[in-house]
Motif scaffolding. Structure first.
Motif, mmCIF file in Angstrom:
data_model
loop_
_atom_site.group_PDB
_atom_site.id
_atom_site.type_symbol
_atom_site.label_atom_id
_atom_site.label_comp_id
_atom_site.label_asym_id
_atom_site.label_seq_id
_atom_site.Cartn_x
_atom_site.Cartn_y
_atom_site.Cartn_z
ATOM 1 N N MET A 1 -22.890 56.147 -32.557
ATOM 2 C CA MET A 1 -23.519 56.921 -33.618
ATOM 3 C C MET A 1 -23.375 58.417 -33.319
ATOM 4 S SD MET A 1 -26.889 54.486 -33.540
ATOM 5 C CE MET A 1 -27.928 55.419 -34.650
ATOM 6 N N ASP A 2 -23.150 59.197 -34.364
ATOM 7 C CA ASP A 2 -22.986 60.641 -34.209
ATOM 8 C C ASP A 2 -23.772 61.347 -35.323
ATOM 9 O OD1 ASP A 2 -22.190 63.238 -33.806
ATOM 10 O OD2 ASP A 2 -20.088 62.917 -34.323
ATOM 11 N N PRO A 3 -24.861 62.061 -34.963
ATOM 12 C CA PRO A 3 -25.303 62.441 -33.627
ATOM 13 C C PRO A 3 -26.010 61.302 -32.884
ATOM 14 C CG PRO A 3 -26.833 63.296 -35.260
ATOM 15 C CD PRO A 3 -25.702 62.679 -36.026
ATOM 16 N N SER A 4 -25.975 61.411 -31.543
ATOM 17 C CA SER A 4 -26.639 60.402 -30.719
ATOM 18 C C SER A 4 -27.000 60.993 -29.371
ATOM 19 C CB SER A 4 -25.728 59.186 -30.533
ATOM 20 O OG SER A 4 -24.609 59.521 -29.738
ATOM 21 N N TYR A 5 -27.740 60.218 -28.608
ATOM 22 C CA TYR A 5 -28.187 60.619 -27.271
ATOM 23 C C TYR A 5 -26.983 60.999 -26.412
ATOM 24 C CZ TYR A 5 -30.351 60.112 -22.636
ATOM 25 O OH TYR A 5 -30.794 60.322 -21.354
ATOM 26 N N VAL A 6 -27.167 62.020 -25.597
ATOM 27 C CA VAL A 6 -26.041 62.655 -24.910
ATOM 28 C C VAL A 6 -25.372 61.786 -23.850
ATOM 29 C CG1 VAL A 6 -26.887 64.996 -25.344
ATOM 30 C CG2 VAL A 6 -27.627 63.777 -23.275
ATOM 31 N N SER A 7 -26.017 60.726 -23.370
ATOM 32 C CA SER A 7 -25.442 59.937 -22.275
ATOM 33 C C SER A 7 -24.414 58.896 -22.715
ATOM 34 C CB SER A 7 -26.559 59.210 -21.503
ATOM 35 O OG SER A 7 -27.288 60.104 -20.718
ATOM 36 N N TYR A 8 -24.404 58.531 -23.985
ATOM 37 C CA TYR A 8 -23.564 57.405 -24.400
ATOM 38 C C TYR A 8 -22.080 57.684 -24.213
ATOM 39 C CZ TYR A 8 -27.907 55.932 -26.718
ATOM 40 O OH TYR A 8 -29.199 55.586 -26.987
ATOM 41 N N VAL A 9 -21.605 58.804 -24.747
ATOM 42 C CA VAL A 9 -20.172 59.102 -24.664
ATOM 43 C C VAL A 9 -19.707 59.225 -23.212
ATOM 44 C CG1 VAL A 9 -18.428 60.868 -25.155
ATOM 45 C CG2 VAL A 9 -19.940 60.054 -26.977
ATOM 46 N N LEU B 1 -38.038 81.507 -28.771
ATOM 47 C CA LEU B 1 -38.368 80.112 -29.044
ATOM 48 C C LEU B 1 -37.100 79.281 -28.887
ATOM 49 C CD1 LEU B 1 -40.349 77.910 -30.047
ATOM 50 C CD2 LEU B 1 -39.570 78.437 -32.364
ATOM 51 N N ALA B 2 -37.161 78.240 -28.057
ATOM 52 C CA ALA B 2 -36.002 77.404 -27.783
ATOM 53 C C ALA B 2 -36.107 76.075 -28.520
ATOM 54 C CB ALA B 2 -35.874 77.150 -26.279
ATOM 55 N N VAL B 3 -35.094 75.787 -29.324
ATOM 56 C CA VAL B 3 -34.907 74.474 -29.930
ATOM 57 C C VAL B 3 -33.469 74.060 -29.618
ATOM 58 C CG1 VAL B 3 -36.600 74.889 -31.750
ATOM 59 C CG2 VAL B 3 -34.191 75.438 -32.152
ATOM 60 N N VAL B 4 -33.128 72.799 -29.867
ATOM 61 C CA VAL B 4 -31.809 72.304 -29.479
ATOM 62 C C VAL B 4 -30.895 72.261 -30.704
ATOM 63 C CG1 VAL B 4 -30.513 70.453 -28.376
ATOM 64 C CG2 VAL B 4 -32.880 70.880 -27.697
ATOM 65 N N PRO B 5 -29.718 72.902 -30.642
ATOM 66 C CA PRO B 5 -28.775 72.785 -31.760
ATOM 67 C C PRO B 5 -28.317 71.345 -31.925
ATOM 68 C CG PRO B 5 -27.759 73.881 -29.865
ATOM 69 C CD PRO B 5 -29.205 73.742 -29.546
ATOM 70 N N GLY B 6 -28.173 70.910 -33.171
ATOM 71 C CA GLY B 6 -27.803 69.530 -33.426
ATOM 72 C C GLY B 6 -26.484 69.128 -32.811
ATOM 73 N N THR B 7 -25.584 70.084 -32.622
ATOM 74 C CA THR B 7 -24.271 69.782 -32.068
ATOM 75 C C THR B 7 -24.323 69.410 -30.589
ATOM 76 O OG1 THR B 7 -24.024 72.195 -31.900
ATOM 77 C CG2 THR B 7 -22.862 71.081 -33.694
ATOM 78 N N ALA B 8 -25.464 69.592 -29.933
ATOM 79 C CA ALA B 8 -25.610 69.096 -28.559
ATOM 80 C C ALA B 8 -25.496 67.579 -28.519
ATOM 81 C CB ALA B 8 -26.948 69.535 -27.971
ATOM 82 N N PHE B 9 -25.646 66.939 -29.684
ATOM 83 C CA PHE B 9 -25.645 65.476 -29.775
ATOM 84 C C PHE B 9 -24.415 64.945 -30.512
ATOM 85 C CE2 PHE B 9 -29.889 67.239 -29.690
ATOM 86 C CZ PHE B 9 -30.453 66.573 -28.616
ATOM 87 N N GLY B 10 -23.431 65.805 -30.726
ATOM 88 C CA GLY B 10 -22.217 65.390 -31.410
ATOM 89 C C GLY B 10 -21.934 66.248 -32.620
ATOM 90 N N ALA B 11 -20.696 66.173 -33.084
ATOM 91 C CA ALA B 11 -20.282 66.991 -34.226
ATOM 92 C C ALA B 11 -21.100 66.693 -35.466
ATOM 93 C CB ALA B 11 -18.799 66.779 -34.508
ATOM 94 N N GLY B 12 -21.611 65.467 -35.581
ATOM 95 C CA GLY B 12 -22.407 65.094 -36.747
ATOM 96 C C GLY B 12 -23.741 65.797 -36.821
ATOM 97 N N GLY B 13 -24.122 66.499 -35.763
ATOM 98 C CA GLY B 13 -25.376 67.243 -35.768
ATOM 99 C C GLY B 13 -25.247 68.664 -36.285
#
Length: 390
Positions: free
Chosen positions: A119-127, A345-357
């Protein structure tokens, strides 16, 4: 000199989450909504059992697969909660967190060149876990118009004669999406049709907000024999630092994964295993109290996003929102870095979890309402300025 090193590791990119927070850590006074870790202390009965086990000297190695008492508790818990049934002796392995379970599943199942749908986006460990096992990750972008739920036709479009398995994660990190029973049935039909394995990571299964009962894909007819079920104690029981998880599956698969576990880990921490038994058997009330608190926080964030005019679908589980920032015509990373610079303020960009983010942010609400209020005020100030600049 690098030519003797593992090329797969050399080519691997560091975690996008960690890279972003390395930047944030260099700025004094930063407030973060990026950590995927419960802010509640581990419930007292769990901590007390850990202390008791140490006082009794229960600090020896356990069986490689874990304490049989814990494996029985896991088997009973899954049967009672989710109507999935595993033999404690042969179909359950206790792991060092859900992360080791993901790694074991990949290394025990994947041959070099096998394709695994992700799945994309997804948890960072899978790939990375797929790549380290010699497999080829094949991303399936999740449609935002369907609340980031996998669609059967999108799975079909990615299947080739090399496809071995698919990794599912519902409730999902980073989106908070969770598939209904009807949606899972359609996914299961495709998996059975093409004779695939499925790794289902259900670490957030207890953090579930929909009125209908939570359903695991492993519970459907014809799915148990092709499913590796992964779960753990970090999220539901607020036991992140205890490093305790588990995997379940058909004996023929589990015995291979246990071999990898034997030679790399030996066994999960003994103290954590005794504590985990109490978590499963005695802490339903504490889990429910945390779930209700997360629900209140989720609703607070969704209300603030509505007031700001920021689209955000309603997450069914986990403790993340995934707001849509495409109106600003900048990348997710550019938005997150500008927010960090302007508002600390720190938030996580969606692309940290794949191009689909791309076009989205992951915002965790594993924080108090007070902290969330301060953070949302900062976001509102920031986007007001962005809109004024248009």
């Amino acid at each position: 000199m690098t030519k003797s090193q593992n090329q797969t590791v050399l080519d691997m990119q560091p975690s996008g989450i960690r890279r972003f927070f390395d930047i944030a850590n260099e700025i004094e006074g930063v407030i973060s909504l990026g950590v995927g870790e419960p802010d509640f202390p581990t419930p007292w009965p769990i901590r007390e059992e850990a202390i008791r086990s140490i006082k009794k000297g229960k600090t020896y190695y356990t069986a490689n697969a874990g304490l049989i008492e814990l494996r029985r508790a896991i088997s009973t818990y899954l049967s009672n909660k989710y109507d999935i049934h595993y033999d404690a002796q042969t179909e359950v392995v206790v792991t060092v967190g859900g992360s080791e379970a993901i790694d074991l599943a990949c290394r025990g199942l994947i041959n070099p060149g096998d394709e695994v749908l992700v799945m994309d986006p997804s948890y960072v460990s899978y790939v990375p876990s797929i790549e380290l096992a010699g497999g080829i990750p094949v991303p399936i972008q999740l449609p935002s118009e369907h609340d980031f739920i996998l669609q059967p036709e999108n799975i079909e479009a990615k299947i080739t004669d090399k496809t071995k398995a698919i990794i599912l994660n519902y409730p999902n990190n980073p989106t908070g999406a969770a598939a209904s029973r009807e949606e899972l049935e359609k996914i299961a039909d495709v998996i059975k049709k093409h004779d695939l394995y499925v790794l289902t990571d259900e670490i957030y299964s207890e953090i579930w907000y929909a009125k209908d009962k939570y359903t695991s894909i492993a519970s459907f007819d014809g799915m148990k024999e092709r499913t590796i079920y992964i779960n753990g104690f970090a999220k539901a029981f607020s036991m992140t630092g205890w490093r305790i998880g588990y995997l379940c599956g058909p004996e023929v698969l589990v015995e291979q994964m246990l071999k990898v576990h034997q030679f790399t880990i030996m066994a999960a921490p003994t103290v954590s295993q005794y504590a985990a038994i109490v978590a499963l058997e005695e802490c339903d009330n504490e889990v429910e109290a945390m779930r209700k608190d997360y629900l209140q926080r989720r609703n607070f964030l969704l209300g603030r996003f509505r007031e700001m005019g920021i689209p955000c679908f309603v997450p069914r589980g986990a403790f993340y929102t995934f707001p849509d920032i495409r109106e600003f015509n900048i990348t997710s990373e550019e938005f997150a870095l500008a927010l960090l610079d302007a508002e600390k303020l720190a938030v996580v960009p969606g692309t940290a979890f794949g191009a689909g983010g791309e076009g989205f942010l992951r915002i965790s609400y594993a924080y108090s309402i007070r902290e969330l209020t301060i953070a949302m005020n900062k976001i509102e100030d920031f986007i007001t300025k962005l809109r004024e600049q248009k």
